[in-house]
Motif scaffolding. Sequence first.
Motif, PDB file in Angstrom:
ATOM      1  N   ASP A  14       0.802  -1.220   0.000  1.00 25.59           N
ATOM      2  CA  ASP A  14       0.000   0.000   0.000  1.00 25.59           C
ATOM      3  C   ASP A  14       0.842   1.280   0.000  1.00 25.59           C
ATOM      4  O   ASP A  14       0.304   2.371  -0.102  1.00 25.59           O
ATOM      5  CB  ASP A  14      -0.947   0.021   1.201  1.00 25.59           C
ATOM      6  N   ASN A  40      -3.366  -3.817  -1.801  1.00 24.36           N
ATOM      7  CA  ASN A  40      -3.629  -4.560  -0.563  1.00 24.36           C
ATOM      8  C   ASN A  40      -3.769  -6.045  -0.876  1.00 24.36           C
ATOM      9  O   ASN A  40      -3.900  -6.440  -2.037  1.00 24.36           O
ATOM     10  CB  ASN A  40      -4.874  -4.017   0.151  1.00 24.36           C
ATOM     11  N   MET A  71      -0.931  -3.721   5.739  1.00 24.06           N
ATOM     12  CA  MET A  71      -1.735  -3.036   4.723  1.00 24.06           C
ATOM     13  C   MET A  71      -3.182  -2.977   5.195  1.00 24.06           C
ATOM     14  O   MET A  71      -3.608  -3.831   5.968  1.00 24.06           O
ATOM     15  CB  MET A  71      -1.702  -3.803   3.390  1.00 24.06           C
TER      16      MET A  71
END
Length: 138
Positions: A14, A40, A71
């Motif tokens: 991310d 993600n 994430m």
Amino acid sequence: MINSKIKLACIIDDDSIYVNIISKIIDAKKLAENLLIFENGKSGIDYFETLLQNFSNELDIPEIILLDINMPIMDGWEFIERFTKIKNKFNTPITLYVVSSSINKVDIEKANSLSSVESYLVKPVKISELEAVFTKTA
């Protein structure tokens, strides 16, 4: 200069700045011909599950996954748990590396104890480490 045999690599992370830098290094060093990028674990696992359902072309299957742990939506641990269940259904071997800024011994030991994880790399990843990852798999 290393001549790549890696057709497709995948980054699941991310951190857009990290992804941008790693992508540029992979491109500049010609470590992989193409890159898949997911923000993600959920979008990453959705991709792999869709590949299985659609009996996709082997060219759509990455040979290497660089996976972050922390994430939103679905973290790296959840991704690994779901990915491990489907990994062997692919004809192409997929090598998964955990790449994280966490230097927590528990995280490192947990990742290294998982059979589906090749190795644990700490961010920032050195160019030489990245080259080693891609040449080891090639």
